[in-house]
Design a protein around this motif. Structure first.
Motif: not given
Length: 388
Positions: A116-123, A143-148
């Motif tokens: 989720v927070f690496t924006t990979v999202g395999y599905g 989570g996404i801003p923290l990861m970036f």
């Protein structure tokens, strides 16, 4: 005095190292804590959900039983049966065949949080309950801003390492070339020229105010204001030439709060410097592509050891899709527990790809500037010279 000063120096150096590493450790530790908290939250919500048999699932089972009854030994009818089965399973929901407790264990939930927070999202793993979907949106929002931020911070460290190693390699290469091309006589001549140039540079250095006043001792000032001004400049120069260490020691000994403020300001400066080293990076993009290729190839050679459904090419494709955060989900993992130990590989790989994208972006901007300047110069009206 020497014995007491050495432990003090050791303590100060340890403190400096601690406060230098502190911002980077804060980001990484906060991301780890965030991932573990998300894993606990999703394993509790999605793992303990009640499995209810829906009407669609009952209809699917009824259609499957009807198709099984029609199965016969005729080859043409079997081909039709295969097509009907394929169409029927295309309409099926994958959630019907998943055990929530197995899929949403702690390790499975942790793997989901990483995607989720690496924006990979395999599905292949996604929340089913309404509360899980809402919490997933909220979790990704922070989570996404923290990861970036972690990627940018660690990217600075990698950029510094890459730029320094590349510069050292260039220096070593130039020294080797110079030693091969340079003979004894030419080297001595070059050294003489260099020493002369350095002596000229030393002679041509600007004089200080004191030296100017000493050289012009015979000249008397016309006005008292000029003398006052010169005295102020000399006093300021004396203040600047004093060693800064004595000043800081005097301030720290008289008021220890200033030392604390100084360390706090240094830590804040470290936070402000995030992303600056990445902007200064100047490494050939061909070298970065080679680093990415080697990095993915190493993982593609190791990954098929526990993922038996993958070969080298499939693993290389999977790693590339993961590190570029595309995440189609067409290649699935059978053992996400083992891949969780690979999460450090994913983060470092994403940083390397991020640096490569940043370099490619800079090169594209330079190319666009050249194209626009070339077009502008072409469209500029040429100057006409009229006869007088």
């Amino acid at each position: 005095m020497a014995t007491t000063s050495q432990p003090l120096r050791g303590k100060t150096t340890c403190k400096k190292i601690f406060w230098a590493v502190f911002p980077h450790a804060c980001f990484i530790l906060s991301l780890v804590i965030y991932a573990f908290l998300g894993a606990l939250m999703f394993s509790h919500i999605e793992g303990t959900r009640e499995v209810t048999v829906s009407e669609e699932y009952r209809t699917f089972l009824q259609d499957l039983m009807d198709l099984a009854r029609k199965l016969s030994d005729n080859q043409t009818e079997n081909e039709k049966f295969n097509n009907d089965i394929r169409e029927l399973f295309n309409t099926a929901d994958p959630v019907w065949f998943i055990n929530p407790e197995e899929r949403w264990s702690f390790f499975g939930s942790l793997f989901f949080c990483c995607t989720v927070f690496t924006t990979v999202g395999y599905g292949n793993t996604y929340p089913v309950t309404r509360s899980g979907k809402y919490l997933c949106m909220l979790y990704a929002l922070f989570g996404i801003p923290l990861m970036f931020l972690v990627l940018t911070d660690m990217g600075d460290i990698l950029a510094t390492v890459l730029s320094k190693s590349y510069n050292e390699f260039r220096k070593l290469q130039s020294k080797i070339l110079a030693s091969k091309l340079c003979s004894g006589s030419t080297c001595s001549k070059r050294n003489e020229v260099k020493s002369r140039a350095q002596s000229k540079i030393v002679i041509n250095e600007p004089l200080t105010i004191m030296e100017v006043l000493r050289s012009q001792s015979g000249v008397k000032p016309v006005k008292y204001r000029n003398v006052e001004l010169f005295e102020m400049l000399i006093a300021r120069e004396n203040e600047n030439t004093q060693p800064a260490r004595n000043k800081s020691m005097e301030r720290w000994s008289s008021c220890p709060e200033l030392a604390r403020e100084r360390t706090v300001s240094r830590v804040i400066e470290n936070f402000d410097k995030i992303g600056k080293e990445l902007e200064k990076l100047d490494v050939p993009i061909v070298l970065m592509v080679l680093v990415i290729f080697v990095y993915i190839s190493c993982a593609a050679a190791i990954l098929p050891k526990w993922e038996t459904n993958m070969d080298f090419q499939e693993a290389f494709y999977f790693c590339f899709i993961t590190l570029t955060t595309i995440g189609f989900g067409d290649t699935k993992l059978e053992h996400p527990k083992f891949f969780l130990f690979f999460s450090l590989y994913i983060i470092i790989g994403m940083e390397i790809v991020f640096i490569a994208f940043k370099l490619g972006q800079d090169r594209l901007i330079v190319l666009y500037k050249k194209v626009i300047s070339f077009c502008a110069e072409k469209n500029m009206p040429s100057k006409k010279i009229y006869p007088k």
